[in-house]
Scaffold this active site. Structure first.
Site, PDB file in Angstrom:
ATOM      1  N   CYS A 233      23.002 -27.662  -5.209  1.00  0.00           N
ATOM      2  CA  CYS A 233      24.411 -28.126  -5.810  1.00  0.00           C
ATOM      3  C   CYS A 233      24.962 -29.321  -5.103  1.00  0.00           C
ATOM      4  O   CYS A 233      24.397 -30.529  -5.218  1.00  0.00           O
ATOM      5  CB  CYS A 233      25.373 -26.879  -6.015  1.00  0.00           C
ATOM      6  SG  CYS A 233      26.446 -27.272  -7.333  1.00  0.00           S
TER       7      CYS A 233
ATOM      8  N   HIS B 105      22.403 -22.713  -7.898  1.00  0.00           N
ATOM      9  CA  HIS B 105      22.818 -21.811  -6.686  1.00  0.00           C
ATOM     10  C   HIS B 105      21.596 -20.775  -6.543  1.00  0.00           C
ATOM     11  O   HIS B 105      21.830 -19.729  -6.915  1.00  0.00           O
ATOM     12  CB  HIS B 105      24.052 -21.015  -6.552  1.00  0.00           C
ATOM     13  CG  HIS B 105      25.153 -22.396  -6.307  1.00  0.00           C
ATOM     14  ND1 HIS B 105      25.515 -22.292  -5.096  1.00  0.00           N
ATOM     15  CD2 HIS B 105      25.784 -23.082  -7.188  1.00  0.00           C
ATOM     16  CE1 HIS B 105      26.704 -23.356  -5.143  1.00  0.00           C
ATOM     17  NE2 HIS B 105      26.672 -23.755  -6.419  1.00  0.00           N
TER      18      HIS B 105
ATOM     19  N   GLU C 212      20.518 -19.275  -4.157  1.00  0.00           N
ATOM     20  CA  GLU C 212      20.824 -18.262  -3.064  1.00  0.00           C
ATOM     21  C   GLU C 212      21.873 -17.152  -3.492  1.00  0.00           C
ATOM     22  O   GLU C 212      22.106 -16.077  -2.921  1.00  0.00           O
ATOM     23  CB  GLU C 212      21.620 -18.730  -1.830  1.00  0.00           C
ATOM     24  CG  GLU C 212      22.889 -19.491  -2.174  1.00  0.00           C
ATOM     25  CD  GLU C 212      23.230 -20.578  -2.913  1.00  0.00           C
ATOM     26  OE1 GLU C 212      22.267 -21.305  -3.603  1.00  0.00           O
ATOM     27  OE2 GLU C 212      24.228 -20.948  -3.198  1.00  0.00           O
TER      28      GLU C 212
HETATM   29  N1  GLN Z   1      31.504 -29.818  -7.929  1.00  0.00           N
HETATM   30  C1  GLN Z   1      30.925 -29.827  -6.461  1.00  0.00           C
HETATM   31  C2  GLN Z   1      30.694 -31.213  -6.014  1.00  0.00           C
HETATM   32  O1  GLN Z   1      30.910 -32.228  -6.585  1.00  0.00           O
HETATM   33  C3  GLN Z   1      29.613 -29.172  -6.231  1.00  0.00           C
HETATM   34  C4  GLN Z   1      29.597 -27.513  -6.626  1.00  0.00           C
HETATM   35  C5  GLN Z   1      28.853 -26.771  -6.167  1.00  0.00           C
HETATM   36  O2  GLN Z   1      28.234 -27.009  -4.890  1.00  0.00           O
HETATM   37  N2  GLN Z   1      28.973 -25.650  -6.329  1.00  0.00           N
HETATM   38  O3  GLN Z   1      30.497 -31.432  -4.776  1.00  0.00           O
END
Ligand code: GLN
Length: 192
Positions: A78, A168, A170
């Site tokens: 992410c 994610h 995890e």
């Molecule tokens: N929206 C977050 C970002 O731009 C990422 C979201 C996440 O890691 N769950 O950094």
């Protein structure tokens, strides 16, 4: 094999659990020395601007970038995937920029701020993906493999030892993706 989990911000604790559960050593990394002592690293989800800023402030940005360029396996999830991207659409935020992809932050909009969906794996079967204010990979450079996709869009990609997921892994009990990354990292660490 020692896996360094970048631990400035975000859900690093669950990555540490996932790695430990697989039988590898996991350490929370907040210093350049911690990076140097790691055989591979995980860059967790969280807020990519914050994580990038803290990496810069504590002197980890260059060290991590150099280790990745030198072949250290790394898995970004992410926000971690955002930080690995060379191109972040409409953003000049700090990043490692190690992977030739274009990624757009918060790309699913307010209606789908967070959701779960079955990801199709290139190896066959599906994986339950948890997406939280997830980015979208809009461009994939040459030589990059798409390992998982959702509605035809890449959500899990890899080039050699550089892995990125927009969800994610995890946060679910399914450890297949961590296991696959750790097995790859082990071959690099032992030179097999
Ligand atoms: N929206 C977050 C970002 O731009 C990422 C979201 C996440 O890691 N769950 O950094």
């Amino acid at each position: 094999m020692r896996i360094g989990v970048l631990a400035f911000q975000g859900d690093f604790a669950r990555h540490i659990n996932a790695v430990t559960g697989h039988g590898a050593e996991a350490v929370a990394v907040r210093t350049p020395e911690g990076v140097e002592r790691s055989d591979a690293m995980i860059i967790p989800g969280g807020e990519s601007t914050t994580i990038g800023m803290l990496c810069e402030r504590f002197g980890l940005l260059e060290v991590i970038r150099d280790r990745i360029a030198g072949g250290m396996p790394v898995f970004g999830t992410c926000a971690g995937a955002i930080l690995l991207a060379r191109e972040i659409v409409e953003s000049d935020q700090v990043r490692f920029g190690s992977l030739d992809i274009g990624i757009r932050r918060n790309a699913y909009g307010r209606q789908r701020e967070s959701f779960e969906a079955d990801i199709e794996l290139a190896s066959g079967g599906t994986f339950r993906g948890v997406f939280i204010r997830a980015p979208k990979i809009e461009r994939v450079g040459t030589g990059i493999s798409v390992l998982g996709s959702l509605d035809g869009n890449p959500v899990l990609i890899a080039r050699d030892g550089i892995w990125a997921a927009t969800f994610h892994p995890e946060l679910t009990a399914d450890r297949r993706i961590h296991a696959e990354f750790l097995e790859y990292a082990a071959t690099v660490a032992t030179g097999v």
